[in-house]
Design an enzyme around this catalytic site. Sequence first.
Site, PDB file in Angstrom:
ATOM      1  N   HIS A  97      42.226  49.603  32.033  1.00 17.73           N
ATOM      2  CA  HIS A  97      43.168  48.482  32.172  1.00 17.73           C
ATOM      3  C   HIS A  97      43.396  48.195  33.657  1.00 17.73           C
ATOM      4  O   HIS A  97      43.173  49.040  34.518  1.00 17.73           O
ATOM      5  CB  HIS A  97      44.490  48.824  31.487  1.00 17.73           C
ATOM      6  N   ASP A 379      41.975  55.574  32.161  1.00 19.00           N
ATOM      7  CA  ASP A 379      41.263  56.516  33.037  1.00 19.00           C
ATOM      8  C   ASP A 379      40.827  57.745  32.239  1.00 19.00           C
ATOM      9  O   ASP A 379      39.734  58.271  32.461  1.00 19.00           O
ATOM     10  CB  ASP A 379      42.116  56.911  34.255  1.00 19.00           C
TER      11      ASP A 379
END
Length: 480
Positions: A97, A379
């Site tokens: 994102h 991540d």
Amino acid sequence: MLFRSRFLLLLALAALLAFVSLSLQFFHLIPLSSAKNAVSSKSRKRILPDPATEPPVLDPVNEALLYCNTPSVAERSMEGHAPHHFKLVSVHVFIRHGDRYPLYVIPKTKRPEIDCTLVADRKPYHPKLEAFVAHMSKGPRAAFESPFHALPLYPDHQLCEMGELTQTGVVQHLRNGQLLRDIYLKRHRLLPDGWAGAQLYLESTGKSRTLQSGLALLYGLLPDFDWAKVYFRHQPSALFCSGSCYCPARNQYLEREQRRQYLLRLKNRRLEATYGDMARLVDVPAKQLRAANPIDSMLCHLCHNVSFPCTRSGCLDLGHLRVLKAHQLDDERDRREKQLYRAYALLGAHPLLNQTAGRMQRLAEGARDEVFALYSAHDVTLSPVLSALGLSEARFPRFAARLVLELWQDRAEPRAHGVRVLYDGADVTFSTAFCRDHHQRSARPMCPLENFLRFVRRGMFESLGGAGATYHEACHREGF
Ligand SMILES: *[C@@H]1O[C@H](CO)[C@@H](O)[C@H](O)[C@H]1NC(C)=O
Ligand SMILES: *[C@@H]1O[C@H](CO)[C@@H](O)[C@H](O)[C@H]1NC(C)=O
């Protein structure tokens, strides 16, 4: 004021260094060894491993600014580069994102004032921002799997909520989408003008920031797309492991990895002293401050050019951030050496890579569905995938990071298919575990699909010491 001007100088310098090192090294304009003389070794991109040299010394503040990924100059990328006799078959995109508001607050300080509404005449600008908002306002429920129905399709709070995507995050992915549009749709005609919904595969975790990032990328790729052709699937797991999430061995590797992380932290006196100093400034016990993960908030201040928080005892500053970030970089180095994370990553990333391998194989055999796949993730998704692919030298995924796998068909030899791997625009195909050797042995421009399929189905477990094992066996192995 002094802080501001030094900050500006640093920002400009880092952007310049990053751009120079990107142009020189990513695109092989000059060989790595002479690039090192031309540019400070601190700015070296750490994507391509260079075992002949010492591990590069990275500047923590420069690394922090690269992590921000502030939209600026047009990006150059290696996506879509192939000899003329290759035809693009499919594209598989994994994104983190975009820029988000912190997930934690630093105790007893004012949280950064960041506006999460989308405003066309506020930086960072994007010409499609208003049209994006207008299009999202028309998004029907039918375009989303059920848990998404409760989520807003774009950020819209005057003061950002925790973890909310910011305007920067939206712009980052509108730009990603536009870049992929120029390369894959305009140049390589991946989708015909009247494309069908079945040609897309879209999946996101249940956070608003991933869904909104995926939508921004999709809008950049296909402006004013027909909502009736779009369907976002929901993925409950950040590993995208769908029905194959139960894997006890993976959890054990993760526990050992976390123990490694903990022991490394205890050894770092400078880090402990810095936490102590910061804790004194904000007047809470050091333990409480550490638990609030202050680097997350401080990066937000840095990325948004908002001065660091102050109390009556003084201010947090760039010096603190430098020590925290330097430790993160040390931790990444130690993590590569100890290999526990890689073992975790091989098991963690297998279901997602296996799904991708299956899709590529179907396409290579003539299927025409799902030629563009998008996974909007975190991540903690991209890191294991990178590590599992053998890209352990790759940087930690920055905001709006993108990992792309391309599948190509050789027109001269229609049964031969090739794979390319790109991380943030850099071609890392021949740094992957499944194509490292191929580079030396042949002059072929890409990696044979078979290498990737063999790696996902067998090779991944061989590196875990279980030759011939399946995913299920590797997950239930004991006594390692
Ligand atoms: C950072 O903030 C200062 C003062 O608020 C402003 O003058 C400057 O233009 C900003 N820098 C960037 C890179 O946006
Ligand atoms: C891997 O993908 C195949 C289909 O391509 C599927 O049958 C199999 O169950 C998958 N295995 C795992 C462990 O996800």
